[in-house]
Design a protein around this motif. Structure first.
Motif: not given
Length: 412
Positions: A258-277
């Motif tokens: 959730r962002l707040d009472e009216e809005r949600v946050v939906e998506g996905g996450s990766l463990s590899d990003g800048g740490n891989l580079h």
């Protein structure tokens, strides 16, 4: 003129900046303190001192503000004793010691039902597995625990004297459902509701309770509709949309916070990003100006499975391992770098396939700032327009939300 300060607690630095009523940064100091969690653990005292320091410096340079907003990393867990002193380091999402306990919870509970109720899977990134690990591996600490909090809760407690957690932060623990803290999980984990922070977004002592950094990143980048996603590559990576909370359930493979009472946050996450580079730069001893922009896409003949940090979205397999196929004696360091950047892009594409309503993407993050060619690779793989976002999107997002709550409507 209304002004707010935004504190940005990231996974590798703490910084502060003052914004005007248009959510534009004002002159003065923009202090930053870097830090590096060790094995997914951070020192609460170090983070607290850094936060106090950058806030004091920013206010000293820019003058008084009307309120302070905060963007803070999601999923952290800290155990406090009877005197509200830390009994543990800050356990971040990268602390995966609880992987076997996540498996036990999946065997004991209905994983799909937990995901539907909380928006989070049973994975060591989240609180249920970490709390089960603490009870099993650190029983003395678990028995002495007066509170289980996130670091942002602890920060607010130390700076204002009041303990509370924002709806945004609570929703990303894996322990919070639509009607509050999840009763089944609390019972299984032997945790009492009184051991958790009260959930409130109300201002206290001039501070708004810290929001999740991913939610702030979307707001700061202007990605607040379902067709416009924010893609972030910092230490790790994420692809998220913000949409109105219309009651739709979380989709398989994704998270729903959730962002707040009216809005949600939906998506996905990766463990590899800048740490891989960064790992490739160290391991292959790549020069700082190593670039792949002029190379033919997929011309290296390699397949790089970018799971060195385990898998989060969409499969959520913490024990997954990275792999490289197609190596020959002709393989060069730049081939490996290019294959890695493309591999991360294809991981993002898996998430994007679960968000078919997305028409355009705004890309942010320090890793993309340092490697602008990565943005083009992402656009090629995603098959959507990818635009570069504002710098310090999480910081600006915290400022925008603080201004909104003060009754000011800054431009998008």
């Amino acid at each position: 003129m209304t002004r707010v300060l935004a504190l940005d607690l990231g996974t590798s630095s703490v910084r502060a900046r003052v914004y005007d009523e248009n959510a534009a940064p004002v002159g003065g100091a923009e202090p930053q303190v870097p830090y590096e969690p060790k094995s997914g653990l951070a020192d609460a005292g170090e983070l607290l001192d850094a936060s106090r320091g950058v806030v004091d410096q920013a206010l000293g340079a820019a003058g008084p503000v009307d309120a302070i907003g905060c963007s803070a990393f999601w999923h952290s867990l800290l155990v406090l004793d009877e005197r509200e002193r830390p009994l543990t380091p800050v356990l971040t999402w990268r602390d995966l010691r609880s992987a076997s306990y996540a498996e036990e919870l999946r065997a004991r509970l209905d994983p799909a039902a937990v995901h539907a109720r909380t928006g989070c899977v049973l994975h060591p990134s989240y609180w249920p597995a970490k709390l089960a690990w603490l009870r099993g591996e650190e029983p003395g600490v678990f028995r002495r625990a007066r509170r289980f909090v996130s670091f942002p809760d602890y920060l607010l407690l130390r700076l204002t004297g009041e303990l509370r957690v924002s709806l945004s932060q609570a929703s990303a623990t894996g322990l919070y459902g639509r009607s509050g803290w999840d009763e089944e999980l609390l019972e299984v984990l032997d945790v009492e509701p009184e051991q958790l922070s009260p959930v409130s977004d109300e201002q206290v002592g001039g501070w708004f309770p810290p929001l999740g950094d991913g939610a702030c990143s979307n707001v700061g980048a202007g990605c607040v509709t379902p067709d416009r996603a924010a893609l972030m590559v910092g230490t790790s990576g994420a692809l998220r949309v913000v949409r109105p909370d219309d009651g739709r359930p979380v989709r398989a493979g994704l998270f729903l916070y959730r962002l707040d009472e009216e809005r949600v946050v939906e998506g996905g996450s990766l463990s590899d990003g800048g740490n891989l580079h960064a790992w490739l730069e160290r391991t292959l001893r790549l020069p700082g100006d190593a670039r792949v922009a002029d190379r033919e896409p997929d011309g290296h003949g390699l397949t790089f499975l970018t799971l060195l940090g385990g898998e989060r979205s969409p499969g959520w397999h913490p024990s997954a391992k990275g792999a490289i196929a197609g190596l020959t004696f002709e393989t060069q360091p730049l081939d490996l770098l290019q294959a890695a950047l493309e591999g991360v892009a294809y991981r993002f594409a898996e998430i994007a396939d679960l968000l078919p309503e997305v028409r355009e993407v705004v890309a942010t993050g320090a890793a993309l700032d340092a490697n602008p060619e990565w943005t083009q690779i992402l656009a090629d793989v995603l098959g959507r327009p990818v635009f570069r976002g504002v710098a310090e999107g999480s910081s600006r997002g915290a400022a925008v939300v603080a201004l909104e709550r003060l009754g000011v409507e800054p431009p998008a």
